[in-house]
Design a protein around this motif. Structure first.
Motif, PDB file in Angstrom:
ATOM      1  N   ASP A 218      -8.759  -3.717 -17.006  1.00  0.00           N
ATOM      2  CA  ASP A 218      -7.885  -2.734 -16.357  1.00  0.00           C
ATOM      3  C   ASP A 218      -6.563  -2.587 -17.100  1.00  0.00           C
ATOM      4  O   ASP A 218      -6.051  -1.473 -17.266  1.00  0.00           O
ATOM      5  CB  ASP A 218      -7.600  -3.143 -14.903  1.00  0.00           C
ATOM      6  N   LYS A 219      -6.010  -3.725 -17.549  1.00  0.00           N
ATOM      7  CA  LYS A 219      -4.727  -3.672 -18.257  1.00  0.00           C
ATOM      8  C   LYS A 219      -4.875  -2.917 -19.584  1.00  0.00           C
ATOM      9  O   LYS A 219      -3.987  -2.152 -19.968  1.00  0.00           O
ATOM     10  CB  LYS A 219      -4.219  -5.091 -18.532  1.00  0.00           C
ATOM     11  N   HIS A 220      -5.999  -3.138 -20.259  1.00  0.00           N
ATOM     12  CA  HIS A 220      -6.187  -2.464 -21.547  1.00  0.00           C
ATOM     13  C   HIS A 220      -6.381  -0.965 -21.351  1.00  0.00           C
ATOM     14  O   HIS A 220      -5.895  -0.155 -22.148  1.00  0.00           O
ATOM     15  CB  HIS A 220      -7.386  -3.065 -22.301  1.00  0.00           C
ATOM     16  N   VAL A 221      -7.082  -0.606 -20.292  1.00  0.00           N
ATOM     17  CA  VAL A 221      -7.273   0.821 -19.985  1.00  0.00           C
ATOM     18  C   VAL A 221      -5.910   1.463 -19.735  1.00  0.00           C
ATOM     19  O   VAL A 221      -5.598   2.532 -20.255  1.00  0.00           O
ATOM     20  CB  VAL A 221      -8.205   0.997 -18.767  1.00  0.00           C
ATOM     21  N   ALA A 222      -5.087   0.769 -18.951  1.00  0.00           N
ATOM     22  CA  ALA A 222      -3.744   1.288 -18.650  1.00  0.00           C
ATOM     23  C   ALA A 222      -2.925   1.414 -19.926  1.00  0.00           C
ATOM     24  O   ALA A 222      -2.214   2.404 -20.130  1.00  0.00           O
ATOM     25  CB  ALA A 222      -3.051   0.372 -17.654  1.00  0.00           C
ATOM     26  N   PHE A 223      -3.028   0.419 -20.804  1.00  0.00           N
ATOM     27  CA  PHE A 223      -2.297   0.438 -22.074  1.00  0.00           C
ATOM     28  C   PHE A 223      -2.682   1.656 -22.896  1.00  0.00           C
ATOM     29  O   PHE A 223      -1.830   2.387 -23.392  1.00  0.00           O
ATOM     30  CB  PHE A 223      -2.576  -0.856 -22.846  1.00  0.00           C
ATOM     31  N   ILE A 224      -3.984   1.895 -23.020  1.00  0.00           N
ATOM     32  CA  ILE A 224      -4.457   3.020 -23.833  1.00  0.00           C
ATOM     33  C   ILE A 224      -4.002   4.343 -23.226  1.00  0.00           C
ATOM     34  O   ILE A 224      -3.516   5.237 -23.923  1.00  0.00           O
ATOM     35  CB  ILE A 224      -5.990   2.979 -23.993  1.00  0.00           C
ATOM     36  N   ARG A 225      -4.155   4.445 -21.905  1.00  0.00           N
ATOM     37  CA  ARG A 225      -3.753   5.698 -21.249  1.00  0.00           C
ATOM     38  C   ARG A 225      -2.257   5.935 -21.394  1.00  0.00           C
ATOM     39  O   ARG A 225      -1.818   7.070 -21.525  1.00  0.00           O
ATOM     40  CB  ARG A 225      -4.153   5.675 -19.776  1.00  0.00           C
ATOM     41  N   SER A 226      -1.477   4.855 -21.401  1.00  0.00           N
ATOM     42  CA  SER A 226      -0.022   5.004 -21.499  1.00  0.00           C
ATOM     43  C   SER A 226       0.377   5.550 -22.861  1.00  0.00           C
ATOM     44  O   SER A 226       1.418   6.173 -23.017  1.00  0.00           O
ATOM     45  CB  SER A 226       0.663   3.661 -21.269  1.00  0.00           C
TER      46      SER A 226
ATOM     47  N   ALA B 289     -14.287  -4.103 -29.286  1.00  0.00           N
ATOM     48  CA  ALA B 289     -15.539  -3.942 -30.035  1.00  0.00           C
ATOM     49  C   ALA B 289     -16.119  -5.300 -30.409  1.00  0.00           C
ATOM     50  O   ALA B 289     -17.330  -5.523 -30.315  1.00  0.00           O
ATOM     51  CB  ALA B 289     -15.290  -3.116 -31.294  1.00  0.00           C
ATOM     52  N   GLY B 290     -15.252  -6.209 -30.826  1.00  0.00           N
ATOM     53  CA  GLY B 290     -15.697  -7.554 -31.183  1.00  0.00           C
ATOM     54  C   GLY B 290     -16.329  -8.256 -29.998  1.00  0.00           C
ATOM     55  O   GLY B 290     -17.404  -8.856 -30.107  1.00  0.00           O
TER      56      GLY B 290
ATOM     57  N   TRP C 261      -9.952   5.237 -31.945  1.00  0.00           N
ATOM     58  CA  TRP C 261      -9.824   3.852 -31.486  1.00  0.00           C
ATOM     59  C   TRP C 261      -9.658   3.804 -29.967  1.00  0.00           C
ATOM     60  O   TRP C 261     -10.297   3.012 -29.283  1.00  0.00           O
ATOM     61  CB  TRP C 261      -8.613   3.164 -32.163  1.00  0.00           C
ATOM     62  N   GLY C 262      -8.782   4.667 -29.464  1.00  0.00           N
ATOM     63  CA  GLY C 262      -8.494   4.660 -28.030  1.00  0.00           C
ATOM     64  C   GLY C 262      -9.687   5.064 -27.183  1.00  0.00           C
ATOM     65  O   GLY C 262     -10.054   4.368 -26.224  1.00  0.00           O
ATOM     66  N   LEU C 263     -10.312   6.174 -27.547  1.00  0.00           N
ATOM     67  CA  LEU C 263     -11.435   6.662 -26.737  1.00  0.00           C
ATOM     68  C   LEU C 263     -12.654   5.748 -26.841  1.00  0.00           C
ATOM     69  O   LEU C 263     -13.358   5.530 -25.847  1.00  0.00           O
ATOM     70  CB  LEU C 263     -11.811   8.095 -27.142  1.00  0.00           C
ATOM     71  N   SER C 264     -12.897   5.196 -28.023  1.00  0.00           N
ATOM     72  CA  SER C 264     -14.028   4.269 -28.177  1.00  0.00           C
ATOM     73  C   SER C 264     -13.831   3.046 -27.310  1.00  0.00           C
ATOM     74  O   SER C 264     -14.769   2.572 -26.663  1.00  0.00           O
ATOM     75  CB  SER C 264     -14.172   3.815 -29.630  1.00  0.00           C
ATOM     76  N   ALA C 265     -12.588   2.526 -27.309  1.00  0.00           N
ATOM     77  CA  ALA C 265     -12.302   1.346 -26.496  1.00  0.00           C
ATOM     78  C   ALA C 265     -12.535   1.663 -25.019  1.00  0.00           C
ATOM     79  O   ALA C 265     -13.160   0.875 -24.295  1.00  0.00           O
ATOM     80  CB  ALA C 265     -10.872   0.875 -26.723  1.00  0.00           C
ATOM     81  N   LEU C 266     -12.077   2.834 -24.583  1.00  0.00           N
ATOM     82  CA  LEU C 266     -12.287   3.230 -23.185  1.00  0.00           C
ATOM     83  C   LEU C 266     -13.784   3.331 -22.877  1.00  0.00           C
ATOM     84  O   LEU C 266     -14.256   2.853 -21.846  1.00  0.00           O
ATOM     85  CB  LEU C 266     -11.613   4.570 -22.894  1.00  0.00           C
ATOM     86  N   LYS C 267     -14.523   3.939 -23.792  1.00  0.00           N
ATOM     87  CA  LYS C 267     -15.961   4.110 -23.575  1.00  0.00           C
ATOM     88  C   LYS C 267     -16.670   2.761 -23.486  1.00  0.00           C
ATOM     89  O   LYS C 267     -17.529   2.554 -22.625  1.00  0.00           O
ATOM     90  CB  LYS C 267     -16.558   4.935 -24.729  1.00  0.00           C
ATOM     91  N   LEU C 268     -16.288   1.842 -24.357  1.00  0.00           N
ATOM     92  CA  LEU C 268     -16.907   0.516 -24.343  1.00  0.00           C
ATOM     93  C   LEU C 268     -16.646  -0.200 -23.025  1.00  0.00           C
ATOM     94  O   LEU C 268     -17.470  -0.985 -22.562  1.00  0.00           O
ATOM     95  CB  LEU C 268     -16.389  -0.330 -25.502  1.00  0.00           C
ATOM     96  N   MET C 269     -15.466   0.071 -22.453  1.00  0.00           N
ATOM     97  CA  MET C 269     -15.136  -0.568 -21.179  1.00  0.00           C
ATOM     98  C   MET C 269     -15.668   0.252 -20.006  1.00  0.00           C
ATOM     99  O   MET C 269     -15.357  -0.039 -18.859  1.00  0.00           O
ATOM    100  CB  MET C 269     -13.613  -0.752 -21.084  1.00  0.00           C
TER     101      MET C 269
END
Lengths: 334, 339
Positions: free
Chosen positions: A16-24, A295-296, A48-56
């Motif tokens: 959740d925190k990472h999602v918030a970080f990316i959206r911010s 991703a890792g 990078w941002g959208l891929s991370a969101l998709k992975l989560m």
């Protein structure tokens, strides 16, 4: 120094925190100098941002359809994409653009033939690829070209054998790969070469010693932290953790490292207040390392509720299958 | 992008009032806004001039401002090239003068950003334009200075190879340079790496190369003794022994100079013995032990089927078990070697 036990027991993936970080990053960041000074690579930052969101599992594709207009605006008359609007076309950002369009399932919004011609036109006599018309050669560009064309279903536009032979010219005494022939092995370049060879279905090349390469890659793990470095005697970094990991995965030697230790290293790189992941523990996070960290973790076995990521294409498997599925050759009717 | 946190600055009590964190945040935001305004102004100016087709000194200056703030703003480098190409057709004298100035500008950028791909690409482009009037020897000196600051900068090593050729150097000169770097510091993977392809380029005759590779083994041995925990020497050593073995199988023993081992097996046994000496000093070094395993595996591969290899096999098994204890993260790799 050894991590404190208190931190160890808090090794939770802070989705959740990472999602918030990316959206911010989309909103507040306009007032941050870092946002502006990275405007030339915005296309990659979006990937990078959208891929991370998709992975989560947190990418609502509909929310980002508006972004497609911006992506289209980044396409230059030559067919390639720049890092941002009015920025010159380059292979790096062309791949990022195509990857983002795949994530948003909007490849049909652009002239893919034009893109393919731009990319294929950059291949040289020796099989290498220029990054753009200014003529820089680098195995990163071999990867960008091959991945991009494959996603577009147009890999036949290039000379695949020559592409492979140039890549193999960059293979070194240690089994790793550099950015040009005779350049020192580097994990990032190794990922590019192994990823490209994988997409070109050339992993069985006679000069590719997977055992030797596996050992070199495995020795990137730095203990006691558990992170991976990009070259011998260098510091571990979350981004190398991805590149070394994918290469190991592609050659089937993911268990030659301590996966738990690596996962813990990535988790220790999380910023627990505002979210995001940094290059190493206690540094400031950014979207680049956030993506590679997520991703890792995904590649380490889909733990922590992340989706599966394809090691060669660096895209979520679902997105990749959806994209490649559209290029499935027609079934013979005879 | 790697940003370290800065620890709070120590402050003096009673000297002045401490600013509140709100004040500090406001200041930071104002400073950030100032930087952004200046930066946006510079980039917008550059784009505006480019759109107008303006390719003069003012336009060049506009790109300089952008690049001084952000050397990875690749469009600015492209624009700079366009301006110079235009000058080449418009005023050849001014063009040649400008190229000279570009060398200095480029050098400043490299000093500030020695790891930027775009910066190095631009230098290459400028030196190619200057071609005949380039002082390649001075360029080589520049590379040497940079490698003194960071001996692992692969951009610089790559560039140095090109420059060396243009300066009229031969591979033997390059080999000498790498030897100098190694003698300064054994932990120089980049220098060892160069040697891996330079040696066969310098010693083109098979038996000369073999003799040289055996000498190289003694050079790397100094590294292994001096820095046994550094992986550079060990990774290079593995390649070296494998390559020596491959060459021994090729080269006719009768026509060789004296002092070379008479057979692959003899060579491997000698090397194993030398590793054992180091092992006595460093009994818990995973590197020494895995090297012993590797040498024994090579020995087993060249040993005839009529020889009893049980002792060597037992030694390998024992060593692999020891390695799994010393180096648990790589347990699966050692299991692979066991197979």
């Amino acid at each position: 120094p050894r991590m404190a036990t208190a931190k160890e027991s808090k090794r939770v993936f802070l989705a959740d925190k990472h999602v918030a970080f990316i959206r911010s990053l989309e909103k507040k960041k306009e007032e941050e100098f870092d946002f502006w000074v990275s405007e030339h690579l915005r296309m990659s930052a979006v990937y990078w941002g959208l891929s991370a969101l998709k992975l989560m599992g947190r990418l609502a594709e509909e929310d980002y359809r508006g972004m497609v207009d911006w992506i289209v605006a980044c396409q230059q008359p030559c067919g390639g994409f720049g890092g941002n609007v009015d920025h010159d076309a380059h292979l790096l950002y062309t791949l990022s653009a195509i990857q983002v369009l795949c994530l948003l399932d909007c490849l049909d919004k652009i002239d893919t033939e034009k893109v393919a011609l731009f990319v294929a036109g950059l291949q040289q006599e020796d099989g290498s690829f220029f990054g753009d018309k200014w003529g820089e050669v680098d195995t990163r560009f071999s990867y960008c070209a091959v991945s991009c064309l494959s996603l577009l279903g147009k890999l036949d536009k290039i000379n695949k054998e020559k592409a492979v032979s140039f890549i193999m010219k960059c293979c070194n005494f240690d089994g790793g790969f550099g950015n040009v022939p005779d350049a020192e092995s580097h994990a990032g370049q190794t990922f590019c070469c192994i990823g490209a060879l994988s997409i070109l279905q050339a992993l069985d090349h006679k000069d590719l010693d997977k055992d030797k390469l596996g050992w070199w890659l495995a020795e990137r793990q730095v203990l006691p932290g558990g992170g991976l470095n990009g070259r011998p005697e260098k510091l571990p970094d979350v981004c190398y953790s991805w590149w070394v990991l994918t290469a190991l995965s592609i050659i089937g030697k993911l268990d030659w490292i301590d996966k738990t230790a690596l996962a813990n290293f990535i988790l220790d790189c999380q910023e627990d207040e505002g979210g995001g992941i940094a290059d190493r523990p206690d540094d400031l996070p950014d979207v680049y390392h956030t993506f590679f960290g997520v991703a890792g973790l995904s590649l380490l076995g889909q733990l922590y509720g992340t989706e599966a990521i394809d090691p060669a294409y660096a895209l979520p498997v679902g997105v990749l299958n959806r994209t490649l599925g559209k290029h499935a050759p027609p079934v013979a009717t005879q | 992008q790697h940003t370290s946190r800065r620890s709070p600055q120590p402050h003096m009590h009673g000297v002045r009032k401490l600013k509140t964190s709100e004040d500090k945040e406001r200041e930071r935001k104002a400073e950030s806004r100032r930087k952004i305004e200046a930066y946006k102004h510079d980039t917008e100016q550059m784009f505006a001039m480019r759109k107008e087709g303006k390719l003069d000194a003012e336009a060049l200056n506009a790109t300089s401002k952008v690049l001084e703030g952000n050397p990875d703003f690749y469009v600015a480098w492209n624009n700079r090239r366009e301006i110079l190409l235009h000058l080449q057709t418009a005023d050849e004298t001014a063009y040649n003068e400008a190229l000279g100035k570009e060398l200095s500008f480029s050098e400043k950028c490299i000093a500030k950003n020695p790891k930027s791909y775009w910066v190095w690409l631009y230098r290459r482009w400028i030196t190619m334009k200057l071609e005949g009037s380039m002082n390649w020897t001075r360029e080589l000196g520049l590379c040497e200075k940079l490698l003194d600051l960071d001996s692992r900068n692969f951009h610089c090593w790559n560039y140095r190879r090109e420059v060396s050729k243009r300066a009229g150097h031969v591979f033997a000169d390059d080999l000498l340079f790498t030897e100098k770097k190694i003698k300064q510091n054994f932990s120089n993977y980049s220098a060892w790496h160069q040697r891996s392809f330079l040696l066969p380029l310098v010693y083109t005759h098979a038996s000369d190369l073999l003799a040289e590779l055996l000498k190289e083994l003694e050079l790397v041995r100094s590294a292994l003794y001096t820095e046994p925990a550094d992986q550079s020497g060990w990774i290079y050593h593995r390649w070296l022994t494998g390559t020596i073995l491959a060459h021994m199988k090729q080269v006719e023993q009768e026509s060789c100079a004296q002092g070379l081992p008479s057979s692959p097996a003899e060579f491997l046994c000698e090397e194993l013995a030398k590793q054992q000496e180091l092992r006595d000093l460093e009994p818990d070094s995973k590197w020494v032990i895995v090297t012993c395993v590797y040498l024994r595996l090579l020995l087993l591969s060249v040993t005839g089927t009529d020889t009893d290899t049980s002792a060597d096999r037992a030694a390998v098994a024992a060593d692999l078990q020891r390695l799994s204890q010393l180096d648990p993260p790589h347990a699966q790799y050692y299991a692979f070697l066991q197979h």
